[in-house]
Design a protein around this motif. Structure first.
Motif, PDB file in Angstrom:
ATOM      1  N   ASP A 200      -1.604   3.681 -12.011  1.00 60.93           N
ATOM      2  CA  ASP A 200      -2.778   3.478 -11.171  1.00 60.93           C
ATOM      3  C   ASP A 200      -2.587   2.201 -10.351  1.00 60.93           C
ATOM      4  OD1 ASP A 200      -4.338   1.064 -12.410  1.00 60.93           O
ATOM      5  OD2 ASP A 200      -3.797   2.323 -14.123  1.00 60.93           O
ATOM      6  N   PRO A 201      -3.301   2.079  -9.237  1.00 58.44           N
ATOM      7  CA  PRO A 201      -3.061   0.960  -8.311  1.00 58.44           C
ATOM      8  C   PRO A 201      -3.177  -0.421  -8.941  1.00 58.44           C
ATOM      9  CG  PRO A 201      -4.398   2.638  -7.252  1.00 58.44           C
ATOM     10  CD  PRO A 201      -4.275   3.044  -8.693  1.00 58.44           C
ATOM     11  N   GLU A 202      -4.186  -0.645  -9.772  1.00 58.39           N
ATOM     12  CA  GLU A 202      -4.373  -1.981 -10.356  1.00 58.39           C
ATOM     13  C   GLU A 202      -3.237  -2.326 -11.309  1.00 58.39           C
ATOM     14  OE1 GLU A 202      -7.673  -4.562 -12.893  1.00 58.39           O
ATOM     15  OE2 GLU A 202      -8.188  -2.588 -12.087  1.00 58.39           O
ATOM     16  N   HIS A 203      -2.859  -1.378 -12.152  1.00 60.93           N
ATOM     17  CA  HIS A 203      -1.757  -1.612 -13.088  1.00 60.93           C
ATOM     18  C   HIS A 203      -0.456  -1.859 -12.335  1.00 60.93           C
ATOM     19  CE1 HIS A 203       0.712  -1.290 -16.666  1.00 60.93           C
ATOM     20  NE2 HIS A 203       1.414  -0.320 -16.106  1.00 60.93           N
ATOM     21  N   LEU A 204      -0.214  -1.080 -11.302  1.00 58.72           N
ATOM     22  CA  LEU A 204       1.013  -1.237 -10.521  1.00 58.72           C
ATOM     23  C   LEU A 204       1.044  -2.596  -9.824  1.00 58.72           C
ATOM     24  CD1 LEU A 204       3.570   0.343  -9.712  1.00 58.72           C
ATOM     25  CD2 LEU A 204       2.333   1.098  -7.676  1.00 58.72           C
ATOM     26  N   ALA A 205      -0.091  -3.015  -9.279  1.00 60.26           N
ATOM     27  CA  ALA A 205      -0.159  -4.320  -8.613  1.00 60.26           C
ATOM     28  C   ALA A 205       0.140  -5.448  -9.588  1.00 60.26           C
ATOM     29  CB  ALA A 205      -1.533  -4.507  -7.977  1.00 60.26           C
ATOM     30  N   ASP A 206      -0.390  -5.332 -10.815  1.00 56.73           N
ATOM     31  CA  ASP A 206      -0.131  -6.357 -11.831  1.00 56.73           C
ATOM     32  C   ASP A 206       1.343  -6.398 -12.208  1.00 56.73           C
ATOM     33  OD1 ASP A 206      -2.792  -7.040 -11.882  1.00 56.73           O
ATOM     34  OD2 ASP A 206      -3.265  -5.841 -13.666  1.00 56.73           O
ATOM     35  N   ARG A 207       1.951  -5.235 -12.333  1.00 56.09           N
ATOM     36  CA  ARG A 207       3.372  -5.174 -12.701  1.00 56.09           C
ATOM     37  C   ARG A 207       4.248  -5.751 -11.590  1.00 56.09           C
ATOM     38  NH1 ARG A 207       3.925  -1.152 -16.868  1.00 56.09           N
ATOM     39  NH2 ARG A 207       6.202  -1.338 -16.757  1.00 56.09           N
TER      40      ARG A 207
ATOM     41  N   ALA B 192       0.833  -1.200   0.000  1.00 56.92           N
ATOM     42  CA  ALA B 192       0.000   0.000   0.000  1.00 56.92           C
ATOM     43  C   ALA B 192       0.872   1.256   0.000  1.00 56.92           C
ATOM     44  CB  ALA B 192      -0.927  -0.006   1.209  1.00 56.92           C
ATOM     45  N   GLN B 193       1.963   1.233   0.759  1.00 54.55           N
ATOM     46  CA  GLN B 193       2.912   2.353   0.742  1.00 54.55           C
ATOM     47  C   GLN B 193       3.539   2.500  -0.638  1.00 54.55           C
ATOM     48  OE1 GLN B 193       5.752   2.493   4.069  1.00 54.55           O
ATOM     49  NE2 GLN B 193       4.509   0.931   5.105  1.00 54.55           N
ATOM     50  N   PHE B 194       3.892   1.375  -1.243  1.00 51.50           N
ATOM     51  CA  PHE B 194       4.472   1.347  -2.588  1.00 51.50           C
ATOM     52  C   PHE B 194       3.510   1.993  -3.591  1.00 51.50           C
ATOM     53  CE2 PHE B 194       4.912  -1.313  -6.538  1.00 51.50           C
ATOM     54  CZ  PHE B 194       6.126  -0.796  -6.962  1.00 51.50           C
ATOM     55  N   THR B 195       2.238   1.645  -3.493  1.00 50.31           N
ATOM     56  CA  THR B 195       1.230   2.204  -4.389  1.00 50.31           C
ATOM     57  C   THR B 195       1.132   3.715  -4.220  1.00 50.31           C
ATOM     58  OG1 THR B 195      -0.031   0.143  -4.332  1.00 50.31           O
ATOM     59  CG2 THR B 195      -1.212   2.128  -5.018  1.00 50.31           C
ATOM     60  N   GLU B 196       1.184   4.169  -2.981  1.00 54.63           N
ATOM     61  CA  GLU B 196       1.107   5.609  -2.721  1.00 54.63           C
ATOM     62  C   GLU B 196       2.340   6.336  -3.256  1.00 54.63           C
ATOM     63  OE1 GLU B 196       0.603   8.650   1.112  1.00 54.63           O
ATOM     64  OE2 GLU B 196       0.304   6.486   1.348  1.00 54.63           O
ATOM     65  N   LEU B 197       3.499   5.731  -3.082  1.00 51.22           N
ATOM     66  CA  LEU B 197       4.739   6.355  -3.553  1.00 51.22           C
ATOM     67  C   LEU B 197       4.787   6.482  -5.077  1.00 51.22           C
ATOM     68  CD1 LEU B 197       7.291   4.553  -1.208  1.00 51.22           C
ATOM     69  CD2 LEU B 197       6.818   7.012  -1.241  1.00 51.22           C
TER      70      LEU B 197
END
Length: 238
Positions: free
Chosen positions: A44-51, A33-38
């Motif tokens: 966007d959160p979904e794309h970042l999570a997939d990567r 979650a911190q990574f997503t915020e940074l």
């Protein structure tokens, strides 16, 4: 620890560690979650999570499981999604988050202590976990459960072959062994394939890489709501 005479069919019970005996995944999700915020300005959160998940899958063979591999995968993903323009301050924060995870106190899950104690009174008990050697040793030492185990195995991967070897080394083979854990993919399915009992105890949070279909037709598959029912199940198996 007692030295029981093993007369039952089931002689050896092994426990997974992370998210079976103590909390683990929630710290990864908090850090993600911190990574997503940074990285909010870059993906966007979904794309970042997939990567990130794709990077973790790629890197398991090189980095293995655990916090260090997770941090390296976050850094790799940050470099990738920013086209190598990620600020050094973000890299520094990700590294600090990893250090915080490595220093986090151990929190036992409900029924963990009393269940290991109860099973250890009647059967040989093992801890079989995967991940970073130093981190797993730290967590076991802090857990207060270390003296209850007759053997501890920290492996790079859990497979039917590794279970067969471990239960042969510490017991009478997987046919007289039981493995309990929260991962269908790592704790349950390969143990059943090795010829033993696989007991699934779900955890509220699960890493996507550890998902697998439950072997519902396997006669040696069992599922419990929590660890509190394990001692009873072990007694029923005999």
């Amino acid at each position: 620890m007692i030295n029981p005479v093993y007369t039952n069919t089931l002689t050896t019970v092994a426990f997974d560690a992370d998210d079976t005996l103590w909390h683990n995944e929630r710290f990864f999700q908090d850090t993600q979650a911190q990574f997503t915020e940074l990285l909010a300005d870059y993906a966007d959160p979904e794309h970042l999570a997939d990567r990130l998940l794709a990077a973790e899958r790629r890197n398991i063979g090189q980095y293995g499981y655990g916090i260090k591999g997770f941090v390296l995968s976050m850094i790799e993903t940050a470099i990738d999604v920013t086209d190598q323009r990620v600020p050094a301050s973000v890299i520094a924060r990700l590294m600090e988050a990893g250090r915080e995870m490595l220093a986090h106190p151990i929190e036992l899950l409900p029924h963990a202590q009393e269940t290991v104690e109860a099973v250890a009174a009647t059967h040989r008990v093992l801890l079989i976990t995967k991940g970073d050697l130093l981190d797993q040793e730290r967590k076991l030492a802090q857990s207060g459960l270390g003296d209850l185990f007759d053997g501890v195995e920290i492996v790079s991967e859990k497979s039917a072959e590794s279970y067969a070897a471990i239960f042969a080394r510490h017991g009478e083979g997987p046919e007289r062994g039981l493995m309990v854990g929260n991962s269908m993919r790592s704790d349950v399915v390969p143990m059943i394939l090795a010829g033993g009992w696989g007991v699934y105890v779900p955890h509220g949070l699960a890493w996507e890489i550890e998902h697998a279909d439950p072997p519902v037709d396997a006669p040696r598959y069992r599922a419990l709501d929590d660890l509190g029912g394990l001692a009873w199940l072990v007694a029923q198996i005999g």
